[in-house]
Scaffold this active site. Structure first.
Site, PDB file in Angstrom:
ATOM      1  N   GLY A  20     -26.138 -12.163  54.020  1.00 41.66           N
ATOM      2  CA  GLY A  20     -27.314 -13.014  53.894  1.00 41.66           C
ATOM      3  C   GLY A  20     -27.103 -14.372  54.532  1.00 41.66           C
ATOM      4  CE1 TYR A 153     -26.108  -0.812  47.681  1.00 39.51           C
ATOM      5  CE2 TYR A 153     -24.851   0.983  48.664  1.00 39.51           C
ATOM      6  CZ  TYR A 153     -25.478  -0.244  48.779  1.00 39.51           C
ATOM      7  OH  TYR A 153     -25.498  -0.897  49.985  1.00 39.51           O
TER       8      TYR A 153
END
Length: 262
Positions: A20, A153
């Site tokens: 990010g 996940y």
């Protein structure tokens, strides 16, 4: 290439570290005003400060996305954006089918899927009104190639791909696009430690240049023979977030070195 992002405002969730942070830095370098988001105030502010020190423009917002109230607060702090990068999420390779409880399935779905939906609902309608916008989801190669570990996940990444295509159809002919980048392995401090440990357990030691190809063959074999660098994945995100990618929507961009099952 000039991606024509000057004048655009982008919110990158989960950008206080790792991928990010790399995405936020590259979008800023391409001229966008970036809103760095995280849950740790000091780390989030530090990423924004580094972007400004490098000549970019960055604000930051702090807060979770695990409820409607929390998402309201983040969206209000961020203000109107042209680009939403839903990067926030987590994984845990230590979990398996039998150690992961139903409550943990629900928790990761809330973080990896519903949190992004909350921001889409709050930020995308204004993009649609302005007739231009970008939504980029960060997924994983495990959506197409699920492994036995961390099934919760893997499943959230399939959901992210599905909602990406659904959103693209919802936003058809609006000027707002919806796409997803699906990395395989990404080189971070955490992943490097894991790759090194697996290589050592199989008798491979030495420099990272010696360890990396052997570890990749063991954990995530691909035709490139290494793991992606965060800056490389960020480049794919920046492209999809830009006006240069006007004709792409509903796309899953596999960024996994052509991962295969050994």
């Amino acid at each position: 290439m000039d991606l024509h992002l000057t004048g655009k405002r982008a919110l990158v969730t989960g950008s206080s570290s790792g991928l990010g942070a790399a995405i936020a830095a590259l979008l800023a370098a391409e001229g966008a005003t970036v809103v760095v988001h995280g849950r740790d105030a000091d780390r989030t502010a530090a990423v924004a400060a580094r972007i400004r020190d490098a000549g970019g423009t960055a604000d930051h917002v702090v807060g979770p996305l695990d409820s409607d109230t929390a998402a309201d607060a983040v969206a209000d702090q961020a203000g109107p954006v042209d680009v939403l990068v839903n990067n926030a999420g987590y994984f845990d390779l230590s979990r398996d089918w039998w150690s992961t409880t139903p409550d943990e399935w629900l928790a990761i779905y809330n973080t990896n899927v519903v949190a992004g939906v909350r921001l889409i609902r709050r930020l995308v309608p204004a993009m649609r009104e302005r007739r231009w916008g970008r939504v980029v989801q960060i997924g994983s190669a495990t959506a197409a190639h699920p492994i036995a570990q961390q099934p919760h996940y893997n499943a959230t990444n399939s959901a992210r791909e599905n909602l990406t295509r659904s959103l693209a159809r919802e936003l058809r002919e609006s000027g707002v696009t919806s796409n997803l980048v699906a990395p395989g392995g990404i080189l971070t401090e955490r992943s490097r430690e894991r790759f090194t440990a697996v290589a050592a357990a199989n008798g491979v030691t030495g420099t990272w240049e010696e360890v990396e190809p052997a570890a990749v063959r063991l954990l995530a074999p691909n035709d490139i023979g290494r793991v992606a660098r965060p800056e490389e994945v960020a480049g794919a995100v920046a492209y999809l977030a830009s006006p240069v990618a006007d004709f792409l929507t509903g796309v899953t961009l596999r960024f996994d070195g052509h991962w295969y099952h050994g």
